[in-house]
Structures are given as structure tokens and as C-alpha cells.
Design a protein around this motif. Sequence first.
Motif, PDB file in Angstrom:
ATOM      1  N   THR A 141       0.839  -1.200   0.000  1.00  0.00           N
ATOM      2  CA  THR A 141       0.000   0.000   0.000  1.00  0.00           C
ATOM      3  C   THR A 141       0.877   1.254   0.000  1.00  0.00           C
ATOM      4  N   PRO A 142       0.357   2.360  -0.519  1.00  0.00           N
ATOM      5  CA  PRO A 142       1.108   3.621  -0.463  1.00  0.00           C
ATOM      6  C   PRO A 142       1.487   4.003   0.962  1.00  0.00           C
ATOM      7  N   GLU A 143       0.621   3.690   1.920  1.00  0.00           N
ATOM      8  CA  GLU A 143       0.921   4.016   3.321  1.00  0.00           C
ATOM      9  C   GLU A 143       2.145   3.248   3.818  1.00  0.00           C
ATOM     10  N   THR A 144       2.214   1.959   3.484  1.00  0.00           N
ATOM     11  CA  THR A 144       3.369   1.149   3.895  1.00  0.00           C
ATOM     12  C   THR A 144       4.637   1.663   3.245  1.00  0.00           C
ATOM     13  N   LEU A 145       4.551   2.003   1.952  1.00  0.00           N
ATOM     14  CA  LEU A 145       5.741   2.503   1.257  1.00  0.00           C
ATOM     15  C   LEU A 145       6.193   3.830   1.844  1.00  0.00           C
ATOM     16  N   ARG A 146       5.270   4.708   2.179  1.00  0.00           N
ATOM     17  CA  ARG A 146       5.658   5.990   2.773  1.00  0.00           C
ATOM     18  C   ARG A 146       6.427   5.772   4.068  1.00  0.00           C
TER      19      ARG A 146
END
Length: 250
Positions: free
Chosen positions: A34-39
Motif C-alpha cells: 500500500t502507499p501508506e506502507t511505502l511511505r
Amino acid sequence: MRASKEKRLGLILEILEREEKMRVRDLAQELDITPETLRSDLTDLVQMRLVEREHGFVRLVQAPQETPMSIRSGHHVQEKIAVAYAALSTVKDGQVIFVDAGSTVLLGLHELAKRRDLLVATNSLPGALELSKMNIRTLVLGGMAYNPGQRTYGNFATNVVDHIQFDVVFLGSDGFRDARGFTTLHDNELGLKRHLIAQTQKVVVCDASKFDDKAPFMFCTFAEADLLVTNRLTPDQRRKIEDIREILEV
């Protein structure tokens, strides 16, 4: 099963080595996270000064930095395992050896469990723990503890080396692009590695990605190494290291 955080961070660095610069959304899609995990992952890598972000993109920091051991251990894993096991399979019963704190050599330590009556000296803190779990006689070099590399260094460490007669020493390299030999990112490793080079047989163990990596401090010329154990090389890569006495490709 989703990859652990350390493995994800290693994969991010591998992808950026290949792409140099990448859109954050494309990176999240390739990693299937997810974008949240990558951030969150990128925030950690930025704090380590390994990557930098700019207008929706992410790229590697070009200045040499030592990647923490927890991340390096998940970087180019299969290549490192093949090289490490090939190198340490050359150890014979009853030998006195040194293994340094490089992430490649550490992945092959279980090969040493097949040998009898070894004495293994190391400046690697996780390596010493792993060797002791296998009931292998282990001598840990004293000295200052360096957290990112999880190793010891300094005068106390080199003084211990001077009292040991090694049969073989296994050393890693942080890269050798544009160099006349094998290098390290930190000058605090030079003293110990130069003392080890003065010992008997010297084996340098590294995966082929090191041909593209660069570090500022040379601890060993190609001619000083007795053996390089690495992955399959291209003809051009072989020409760059033709001064090495013997090369084992796996």
C-alpha cells in the motif's frame, strides 16, 4: 506471506539501484504494498540517508553510506548465499580462520558446522552469536562497537589479530568500481583489514553487484588477494580484476 520490513527495505534499494529514480506510486505497485506502507518505509530510508524524495519520485543518495546490517542481509540474498557457501566450503577441519562483518560471509556461516575443531575469529557481533549457537569455538575481537555495521573496530581489535596465526581470512568489500582493489566505506575498518591482509591466505567474498558500487578507502589491492569468490562475471568484469591470482565464480 508479506515480506518483513527489513526485506522490503532491501528490495527498495535493489529496485532503485536498477532504476536510479522512480515514481513512488510505481514503486508501490512493483512491491505490491500500500502507499501508506511505502511511505513509512521511505521515511526510514530517508532518515538513514540512503534515499531522497523529490516531487513524487524517489532515488538513491549518491554519496556512499553504509546500509545497516539488518537491511544488507536482505539485499541480493540468493547471490550472496551462493557466494558465501562456496567460499566457506573451502575451509578444512582444524583450521584457524577469520570472518569479517560483511553481510555476504555471514549468510554462509552454517557451512562451517560441517567442519571439526575450528577456531573462528570475527569482529561481527551477530556472526559471533550465530557461531556460538553452532558450538563452534569463537573468538570475538574486542574494540569499539559500530552500530550500523554491527561490528567492532579499533586498536583493541587489531591487537588481538596480531596474536593469532590464521590459516585463512575471509573479507568482504563495499565495492570496487573505478578502484585498483577492494574498498570499504569507513576508515575505521582500514586498520583491522590491513592487519588481516598481512596474514596468510586472503579470500575476498562478495556478490557481483559490488562491481557497480564505489567506496572511498582501499584496504587491499587486487594483487594482494589470493582468491575472489563471486557470482558469474562478464568478460569486461573479469578484465577489471585480472590481477587477482584466482577467481571462483558461482
